[in-house]
Write a protein that holds these residues in place. Structure first.
Motif, PDB file in Angstrom:
ATOM      1  N   MET A  19       0.816  -1.215   0.000  1.00 12.61           N
ATOM      2  CA  MET A  19       0.000   0.000   0.000  1.00 12.61           C
ATOM      3  C   MET A  19       0.850   1.266   0.000  1.00 12.61           C
ATOM      4  O   MET A  19       0.375   2.336   0.377  1.00 12.61           O
ATOM      5  N   ASP A  20       2.091   1.137  -0.434  1.00 14.71           N
ATOM      6  CA  ASP A  20       2.989   2.276  -0.354  1.00 14.71           C
ATOM      7  C   ASP A  20       2.800   3.203  -1.553  1.00 14.71           C
ATOM      8  O   ASP A  20       3.674   3.329  -2.408  1.00 14.71           O
ATOM      9  N   TYR A  21       1.657   3.863  -1.601  1.00 12.25           N
ATOM     10  CA  TYR A  21       1.315   4.770  -2.702  1.00 12.25           C
ATOM     11  C   TYR A  21       1.166   6.190  -2.181  1.00 12.25           C
ATOM     12  O   TYR A  21       0.583   6.412  -1.113  1.00 12.25           O
ATOM     13  N   LEU A  22       1.676   7.152  -2.946  1.00  6.98           N
ATOM     14  CA  LEU A  22       1.352   8.543  -2.675  1.00  6.98           C
ATOM     15  C   LEU A  22      -0.121   8.752  -2.979  1.00  6.98           C
ATOM     16  O   LEU A  22      -0.671   8.100  -3.871  1.00  6.98           O
ATOM     17  N   GLU A  23      -0.754   9.656  -2.267  1.00  5.63           N
ATOM     18  CA  GLU A  23      -2.171   9.922  -2.483  1.00  5.63           C
ATOM     19  C   GLU A  23      -2.446  10.191  -3.973  1.00  5.63           C
ATOM     20  O   GLU A  23      -1.708  10.922  -4.630  1.00  5.63           O
ATOM     21  N   GLY A  24      -3.456   9.557  -4.473  1.00 10.70           N
ATOM     22  CA  GLY A  24      -3.844   9.772  -5.865  1.00 10.70           C
ATOM     23  C   GLY A  24      -3.096   8.934  -6.873  1.00 10.70           C
ATOM     24  O   GLY A  24      -3.289   9.091  -8.073  1.00 10.70           O
ATOM     25  N   THR A  25      -2.235   8.024  -6.404  1.00 13.38           N
ATOM     26  CA  THR A  25      -1.437   7.239  -7.365  1.00 13.38           C
ATOM     27  C   THR A  25      -1.795   5.765  -7.377  1.00 13.38           C
ATOM     28  O   THR A  25      -1.186   4.984  -8.110  1.00 13.38           O
ATOM     29  N   PHE A  26      -2.769   5.343  -6.576  1.00 15.14           N
ATOM     30  CA  PHE A  26      -3.162   3.925  -6.594  1.00 15.14           C
ATOM     31  C   PHE A  26      -3.733   3.618  -7.969  1.00 15.14           C
ATOM     32  O   PHE A  26      -4.545   4.367  -8.490  1.00 15.14           O
ATOM     33  N   ALA A  71      -9.613  -2.543 -13.389  1.00 15.98           N
ATOM     34  CA  ALA A  71     -10.929  -3.181 -13.330  1.00 15.98           C
ATOM     35  C   ALA A  71     -11.045  -4.111 -12.124  1.00 15.98           C
ATOM     36  O   ALA A  71     -12.012  -4.836 -11.997  1.00 15.98           O
ATOM     37  N   GLY A  72     -10.058  -4.117 -11.216  1.00 17.10           N
ATOM     38  CA  GLY A  72     -10.082  -4.993 -10.038  1.00 17.10           C
ATOM     39  C   GLY A  72     -11.148  -4.576  -9.046  1.00 17.10           C
ATOM     40  O   GLY A  72     -11.890  -3.620  -9.286  1.00 17.10           O
ATOM     41  N   PRO A  73     -11.229  -5.286  -7.927  1.00 19.56           N
ATOM     42  CA  PRO A  73     -12.309  -5.019  -6.968  1.00 19.56           C
ATOM     43  C   PRO A  73     -12.172  -3.685  -6.235  1.00 19.56           C
ATOM     44  O   PRO A  73     -13.158  -3.137  -5.758  1.00 19.56           O
ATOM     45  N   ILE A  74     -10.942  -3.167  -6.148  1.00 18.59           N
ATOM     46  CA  ILE A  74     -10.730  -1.945  -5.364  1.00 18.59           C
ATOM     47  C   ILE A  74     -11.057  -0.715  -6.206  1.00 18.59           C
ATOM     48  O   ILE A  74     -10.475  -0.523  -7.273  1.00 18.59           O
ATOM     49  N   ASP A  75     -11.977   0.090  -5.726  1.00 15.61           N
ATOM     50  CA  ASP A  75     -12.241   1.378  -6.371  1.00 15.61           C
ATOM     51  C   ASP A  75     -11.725   2.462  -5.429  1.00 15.61           C
ATOM     52  O   ASP A  75     -12.373   2.787  -4.436  1.00 15.61           O
ATOM     53  N   PRO A  76     -10.516   3.005  -5.723  1.00 21.71           N
ATOM     54  CA  PRO A  76      -9.907   3.943  -4.774  1.00 21.71           C
ATOM     55  C   PRO A  76     -10.787   5.169  -4.503  1.00 21.71           C
ATOM     56  O   PRO A  76     -10.690   5.797  -3.446  1.00 21.71           O
ATOM     57  N   ASN A  77     -11.685   5.479  -5.442  1.00 21.34           N
ATOM     58  CA  ASN A  77     -12.536   6.659  -5.263  1.00 21.34           C
ATOM     59  C   ASN A  77     -13.588   6.485  -4.178  1.00 21.34           C
ATOM     60  O   ASN A  77     -14.158   7.463  -3.696  1.00 21.34           O
ATOM     61  N   THR A  78     -13.883   5.224  -3.824  1.00 22.62           N
ATOM     62  CA  THR A  78     -14.917   4.997  -2.810  1.00 22.62           C
ATOM     63  C   THR A  78     -14.340   4.944  -1.397  1.00 22.62           C
ATOM     64  O   THR A  78     -15.080   4.802  -0.436  1.00 22.62           O
ATOM     65  N   LEU A  79     -13.007   5.048  -1.277  1.00 19.49           N
ATOM     66  CA  LEU A  79     -12.386   4.909   0.045  1.00 19.49           C
ATOM     67  C   LEU A  79     -12.142   6.262   0.687  1.00 19.49           C
ATOM     68  O   LEU A  79     -11.854   7.243   0.006  1.00 19.49           O
ATOM     69  N   ASN A  80     -12.214   6.278   2.030  1.00 16.83           N
ATOM     70  CA  ASN A  80     -11.864   7.490   2.776  1.00 16.83           C
ATOM     71  C   ASN A  80     -10.397   7.819   2.608  1.00 16.83           C
ATOM     72  O   ASN A  80      -9.984   8.965   2.756  1.00 16.83           O
ATOM     73  N   GLY A  81      -9.631   6.800   2.360  1.00 13.65           N
ATOM     74  CA  GLY A  81      -8.186   6.956   2.247  1.00 13.65           C
ATOM     75  C   GLY A  81      -7.587   5.581   2.101  1.00 13.65           C
ATOM     76  O   GLY A  81      -8.282   4.579   2.279  1.00 13.65           O
ATOM     77  N   LEU A  82      -6.330   5.525   1.754  1.00 13.69           N
ATOM     78  CA  LEU A  82      -5.683   4.225   1.622  1.00 13.69           C
ATOM     79  C   LEU A  82      -5.072   3.817   2.953  1.00 13.69           C
ATOM     80  O   LEU A  82      -4.372   4.617   3.591  1.00 13.69           O
ATOM     81  N   PRO A  83      -5.325   2.586   3.382  1.00  9.28           N
ATOM     82  CA  PRO A  83      -4.672   2.113   4.606  1.00  9.28           C
ATOM     83  C   PRO A  83      -3.185   1.894   4.347  1.00  9.28           C
ATOM     84  O   PRO A  83      -2.781   1.758   3.195  1.00  9.28           O
ATOM     85  N   PRO A  84      -2.379   1.837   5.399  1.00 11.14           N
ATOM     86  CA  PRO A  84      -0.989   1.400   5.226  1.00 11.14           C
ATOM     87  C   PRO A  84      -0.964  -0.121   5.057  1.00 11.14           C
ATOM     88  O   PRO A  84      -2.011  -0.761   5.066  1.00 11.14           O
ATOM     89  N   HIS A  85       0.225  -0.697   4.917  1.00 16.55           N
ATOM     90  CA  HIS A  85       0.341  -2.156   4.819  1.00 16.55           C
ATOM     91  C   HIS A  85      -0.509  -2.816   5.910  1.00 16.55           C
ATOM     92  O   HIS A  85      -0.447  -2.427   7.072  1.00 16.55           O
ATOM     93  N   GLY A  86      -1.258  -3.845   5.536  1.00 17.90           N
ATOM     94  CA  GLY A  86      -2.214  -4.431   6.459  1.00 17.90           C
ATOM     95  C   GLY A  86      -1.776  -5.757   7.047  1.00 17.90           C
ATOM     96  O   GLY A  86      -0.652  -6.241   6.821  1.00 17.90           O
TER      97      GLY A  86
END
Ligand SMILES: *Cc1c(COP(=O)(O)O)cnc(C)c1O
Length: 397
Positions: A243-250, A254-269
């Motif tokens: 999850m080491d992405y700068l904001e806006g770079t994820f 077409a995968g399951p993750i839609d970054p636009n629907t998240l409050n933010g990206l979590p760190p490594h989980g």
């Protein structure tokens, strides 16, 4: 058996089946070639997962799919998904679970060694029912009302471990879980064949299903499938991927993750130690496509042929009785040893086969009853003959 032996470790003859301790199933040339084809280049792992996810969706009928490092990893990720859902703060916190839903309900009879993967997330397993069939004292296993009664406001999910006779049946389990607004996680690790099971658990209402890639599918040993509802698979993916992405770079794919629907990206989980590489992703997807193109009956015919060949090489011997058990999804050769007449007992025969060259591994699950069990699913060309020779030598001529 041919070819070089990296590290000098010699291959074994595997009549135990795709056990992890024996390195899973042999993978076929096409799968090995697909893995080799990606090994020399770099890829965006999210793009690879999305492409493999599409293959999983097609094979399973689920909304979304993820390549995991095995079914046990799938169970860990599924549990983390049911606890954290779409909340990046909860993802960041696990396994510190205080304040989150921290219980998973399971039928007591379905407890097994792999549910450690569920507990890894920090949840407590709440057992339902009192199976008393082993004691011979009764006929009951867990019933659906007992699952319902074990559900509390702290319940994150219901775990159902697929297997012949699993109680209560999946449909009844789904009914009580969904009535409480809870997802059902299915451990279907070893439930192939039949190939129809790729879709069966999802069709029966399971919200997340975990399969092993390194069993019947014939994928890389350290691969698996997690498939199910899109938002849950997205949560699982977010907790496994780098999850080491700068904001806006994820990557938007077409995968399951839609970054636009998240409050933010979590760190490594919590699933980050379950990472899968490009070779596993491509290897699993290739194996799954080949597996779907295969046929249960044809596969079974080959297995039966190999077992029959082994049985024929031993022939009639005092104290040994050979029988092909054809009742289950996978046929097996059962060698019953009458120690008083065979001048060897089952345990000694098992040990001698393990000590032979090449080493022959059989299934020890019925040794207590004086029986050796041979599973045909990981045998390669020539193994039936090797086993026949090994058995002859072990039995003394
Ligand atoms: C094999 C197995 C697992 C673990 O699968 P991996 O792919 O090796 O992680 C989990 N549950 C059950 C019931 C299994 O048989």
């Amino acid at each position: 058996m041919s070819g070089s032996h990296p590290l000098g470790v010699r291959p074994i003859v595997n009549a135990k089946g795709p056990a992890t301790r024996l390195s899973g199933p042999p993978i076929c040339a096409e799968v090995a070639a697909a893995m080799a084809a990606v090994a020399g280049s770099c890829f965006d792992i999210v793009e690879l997962q999305a492409a493999a996810g599409a293959v999983i969706v097609e094979a399973t009928g689920a909304e979304a799919g993820l390549v995991t490092s095995g079914a046990a990893a799938g169970l860990l990720l599924a549990t983390a998904a049911c606890v954290a859902r779409g909340d990046p703060a909860a993802m960041a916190r696990l396994p510190e679970i205080g304040g989150l839903k921290d219980e998973v309900v399971v039928a007591r009879s379905q407890r097994n060694q792999y549910d450690h993967a569920v507990r890894t997330v920090g949840v407590r397993l709440v057992e339902a029912g009192l199976p008393d069939r082993v004691a011979g004292a009764g006929v009951r296993d867990t019933e659906a009302w007992e699952i319902a009664a074990a559900i509390s406001p702290r319940t994150a999910a219901v775990l159902w471990v697929a297997g012949p006779g699993a109680c209560p049946p999946l449909a009844a389990t789904v009914q009580v879980a969904h009535a409480a607004g809870l997802p059902v996680i299915v451990d279907a690790a070893a439930q192939l064949p039949p190939r129809a099971n790729l879709r069966a658990f999802t069709a029966a209402g399971a919200d997340l299903v975990a399969f092993s890639g390194g069993k019947a599918i014939g994928g890389p040993q350290a691969s698996g499938i997690l498939c199910g509802r899109r938002e849950l698979v997205a949560s699982a993916a977010l907790q496994m991927l780098d999850m080491d992405y700068l904001e806006g770079t994820f990557p938007s794919t077409a995968g399951p993750i839609d970054p636009n629907t998240l409050n933010g990206l979590p760190p490594h989980g919590i699933g980050r130690p379950c990472k899968v590489g490009r070779e596993q992703i491509v290897g699993l997807a290739t194996a799954l496509q080949l597996y779907r193109a295969g046929d249960d009956a044809m596969e079974r015919a080959i297995w039966l042929e190999r077992l029959t060949e082994i049985a024929a090489t031993i022939g009639e011997r005092a104290g040994l009785s050979l029988r092909i058990d054809d009742a289950g999804a996978i046929p097996r050769l059962v060698i019953a040893v009458d120690a008083s007449r065979a001048q060897i007992d089952a345990r000694a025969l098992y040990d001698r086969l393990r000590g032979s060259e090449p080493r022959i591994e059989t299934d020890p699950a019925q040794l207590w009853a004086g029986r050796l069990v041979l599973d045909p699913t990981c045998l390669i060309d020539g193994d039936a003959e090797r086993i026949g020779k090994g058995l002859e030598a072990a039995l003394g001529g």
